[in-house]
Structures are given as C-alpha cells and as structure tokens.
Design an enzyme around this catalytic site. Structure first.
Site, PDB file in Angstrom:
ATOM      1  N   ASP A  18       0.865  -1.176   0.000  1.00 46.05           N
ATOM      2  CA  ASP A  18       0.000   0.000   0.000  1.00 46.05           C
ATOM      3  C   ASP A  18       0.904   1.229   0.000  1.00 46.05           C
ATOM      4  O   ASP A  18       2.098   1.125   0.294  1.00 46.05           O
ATOM      5  CB  ASP A  18      -0.898  -0.016   1.242  1.00 46.05           C
ATOM      6  CG  ASP A  18      -1.864   1.163   1.263  1.00 46.05           C
ATOM      7  OD1 ASP A  18      -2.406   1.503   0.198  1.00 46.05           O
ATOM      8  OD2 ASP A  18      -2.058   1.766   2.327  1.00 46.05           O
ATOM      9  N   SER A  19       0.305   2.365  -0.276  1.00 45.00           N
ATOM     10  CA  SER A  19       1.075   3.610  -0.250  1.00 45.00           C
ATOM     11  C   SER A  19       1.588   3.913   1.164  1.00 45.00           C
ATOM     12  O   SER A  19       2.547   4.654   1.327  1.00 45.00           O
ATOM     13  CB  SER A  19       0.199   4.758  -0.728  1.00 45.00           C
ATOM     14  OG  SER A  19      -0.976   4.815   0.050  1.00 45.00           O
ATOM     15  N   CYS A  81      -3.638  -0.980  -2.212  1.00 44.10           N
ATOM     16  CA  CYS A  81      -3.893   0.457  -2.387  1.00 44.10           C
ATOM     17  C   CYS A  81      -4.850   0.657  -3.568  1.00 44.10           C
ATOM     18  O   CYS A  81      -4.572   0.197  -4.676  1.00 44.10           O
ATOM     19  CB  CYS A  81      -2.562   1.147  -2.653  1.00 44.10           C
ATOM     20  SG  CYS A  81      -2.705   2.896  -2.975  1.00 44.10           S
ATOM     21  N   GLU A 160      -4.440   9.701   9.138  1.00 39.00           N
ATOM     22  CA  GLU A 160      -2.998   9.680   9.434  1.00 39.00           C
ATOM     23  C   GLU A 160      -2.693  10.441  10.728  1.00 39.00           C
ATOM     24  O   GLU A 160      -1.733  10.139  11.424  1.00 39.00           O
ATOM     25  CB  GLU A 160      -2.204  10.305   8.278  1.00 39.00           C
ATOM     26  CG  GLU A 160      -2.316   9.540   6.965  1.00 39.00           C
ATOM     27  CD  GLU A 160      -1.249   8.473   6.788  1.00 39.00           C
ATOM     28  OE1 GLU A 160      -0.188   8.618   7.375  1.00 39.00           O
ATOM     29  OE2 GLU A 160      -1.528   7.480   6.074  1.00 39.00           O
ATOM     30  N   CYS A 192     -10.898   3.343  -0.486  1.00 42.41           N
ATOM     31  CA  CYS A 192      -9.570   3.773  -0.010  1.00 42.41           C
ATOM     32  C   CYS A 192      -9.282   2.995   1.270  1.00 42.41           C
ATOM     33  O   CYS A 192     -10.166   2.851   2.124  1.00 42.41           O
ATOM     34  CB  CYS A 192      -9.570   5.275   0.265  1.00 42.41           C
ATOM     35  SG  CYS A 192      -8.047   5.845   1.058  1.00 42.41           S
TER      36      CYS A 192
HETATM   37  N1  DGL Z   1      -3.829   3.773   0.185  1.00 45.94           N
HETATM   38  C1  DGL Z   1      -4.456   4.771  -0.625  1.00 45.94           C
HETATM   39  C2  DGL Z   1      -5.681   4.201  -1.343  1.00 45.94           C
HETATM   40  O1  DGL Z   1      -6.210   3.183  -0.950  1.00 45.94           O
HETATM   41  C3  DGL Z   1      -4.876   5.973   0.188  1.00 45.94           C
HETATM   42  C4  DGL Z   1      -3.772   6.843   0.644  1.00 45.94           C
HETATM   43  C5  DGL Z   1      -3.043   7.533  -0.476  1.00 45.94           C
HETATM   44  O2  DGL Z   1      -3.573   8.498  -1.054  1.00 45.94           O
HETATM   45  O3  DGL Z   1      -1.954   7.086  -0.750  1.00 45.94           O
HETATM   46  O4  DGL Z   1      -6.111   4.789  -2.301  1.00 45.94           O
END
Ligand code: DGL
Length: 277
Positions: A18-19, A81, A160, A192
């Site tokens: 994930d990001s 992500c 966050e 998300c």
């Molecule tokens: N993990 C990202 C998603 O599910 C959300 C956070 C980001 O913008 O990186 O889209």
C-alpha cells in the site's frame, strides 16, 4: 532468484503493498481469514499519499513496491492500495508471472453483488476517482449500474493524524457523503484503505443523512478474492502451519507504531525500514 525462495509454492508468502499503512486493514482481514498464510507487507510511507499524484508516478511507485516484494519469493501479490490498483494493475498483471489481485476489482464485484437498486456510491481518493477505474470495473460487471463517486481528499490526512472521532471528521465525512447519498445509492463502497478506520463516523453520518446504504470496504472483498485464488490455483498453505507477518516500510515516521496498531487492530511485530528504489 528471490531472497527467500521457497520451493513449495504453497509455502511461499502472499505479498501485500500500500502507499502507507492503510493496507494493514487488508492484512488484518487476510490474517483473520487465512491464519496459516505467511504475509509480507510493504508500506511506501516515504511517498504516501499516492492519491494526489499522476498516473505515471503512481505506476512507477507501484512497480518499485512490487519488485521489492516479488524478490521475497511470492505466490501471490495483493495491491491493497486503491490508487495503485486503479493506475497500475493492468501493467502489473501483464508484467509479473504470479497472480496479481487489486482492490478495485474486488470492491467492484462486492458492490455489484450487494446493490439491489444498481445505484452505487464510491468514496475514494482524487486519483482513484479521476481514473474512472471503479466506473469501468462496475460497468463491466453490470452495465446498467449507476456509479456516483466523490473524492474525499481530507480523509486520508485525518486518519494519518489519528483524528477519527468528533466533529471535524464528522463534518468532513458529511460533506463528502451528501452529494453521493442524494442520488439514492443503496450501497457505499469505501474505495480507499484508510476509510474503514472512519467507519463509525461514516455509519453515523449515513444515519444522519437518513440513508440505509450498506457499506462495503475493500478489505473484506479483497480477502474473498484471495480465498478464491488460493483455492482455484491450489496454492493455500497447509492449515496445520502457523502463519506469519513480516512488515517493511520505506520510512518510519513519527507516531508510526500507533498508526500501524490502529490499522492492523493490534501491535505489529516489527517494521523494518527498506530502500526500494
Ligand atoms: N492507500 C491509498 C488508497 O487506498 C490511500 C492513501 C493515499 O492516497 O496514498 O487509495
């Protein structure tokens, strides 16, 4: 050859990235459903958020994450992500020789299966909304479905910050939900990985807006897809074995552990900082 190449494919780990730490909501669900599986998680915390970046940049980041994880000798890669799934899943599926599962397809399928009136609301990052990925996937499964999406840029930073209760998140959620709810959607897809953490606030605001929309998050649908592929390909790990979770991150910022615990629902064993470029 990978770092920890395991000969028996069933014993190889499932890679999840994930990001940032949001993908731990997917990991928590995978650990609950498949307690014998080995999971390797990578959070690209040094470069979060992905949701505000261009498709080219997100694709490059997604490849950096995938290349790091593939070296761990995976049997399956899960793109937890939504933004990376929206922008890079085709490229990853084409370029990798292991199965690759993304949260967008999983979420779209759950939404289509669970919506009765075919009006589906999607709350996601700006990048995911602009990519049109949910509209495309839902349309492929049910062409008559109507998708109403809205970008919710403030929700990721709120989560966050650990600001997940009270009037500020409630007001933000209300503003983002209103335009979706007034279209009579009977299903709200949380597109998300961060949003399940705001679930209490989201449920309350739906009640306040007099909506009976059912809420679906990517974690549950993703675990369904993982279960299907483990069975289909006969690559599930022996259920008598104990699973494990190895966590890596490209950065270990302030309040990292607290946040990781919030997403995973328990304290993660340990996070190792890695450079993936
Ligand atoms: N993990 C990202 C998603 O599910 C959300 C956070 C980001 O913008 O990186 O889209």
């Amino acid at each position: 050859m990978s770092d920890n190449f395991e000969k028996d494919i069933n014993d190889r780990p499932i890679g999840v990235f994930d990001s940032g730490l949001g993908g731990l909501t997917v990991v928590a669900e995978l650990m609950k459903r498949f307690p014998s599986e080995k999971i390797v998680y990578l959070g690209d915390n040094a470069r979060v958020p992905y949701g505000t970046r261009s498709p080219e940049t997100v694709r490059k980041y997604a490849w950096n994450c995938s290349n790091f994880l593939v070296k761990k000798g995976l049997k399956l890669l899960v793109v937890a992500c939504n933004t990376a799934s929206a922008m890079a899943i085709d490229s990853l599926e084409e370029g990798l020789d292991i199965p690759v599962l993304g949260v967008i397809k999983a979420g779209a399928r759950s939404a289509v299966n669970m919506s009765r009136n075919g009006k589906i609301g999607v709350l996601a990052t700006g990048g995911t909304v602009n990519s049109g990925a949910y509209i495309k996937e839902i349309g492929l499964l049910k062409p008559s479905a109507r998708v109403v999406q809205n970008a919710a840029p403030l929700l990721v930073p709120l989560v966050e910050e650990g600001w997940i209760e009270g009037e500020v998140p409630a007001l933000a959620v209300k503003r983002y939900l209103e335009p979706i709810i007034k279209n009579d959607v009977d299903l709200l897809l949380l597109g998300c990985t961060h949003y399940p953490i705001l679930r209490k606030v989201i449920d309350q605001e739906l009640i306040n807006l007099k909506s009976k929309a059912v809420v679906v998050d990517s974690a549950t649908s993703m675990a369904d897809d993982v279960g299907n592929i483990l069975n289909e390909k006969n690559i599930a790990r022996d259920t008598s074995k104990e699973g494990s979770l190895d966590c890596y991150s490209t950065d270990l910022p302030f309040s990292f552990e607290e946040l990781a615990t919030l997403f995973l629902g328990k304290k993660p064993s340990s996070f190792q900082k890695v450079d993936i470029i």
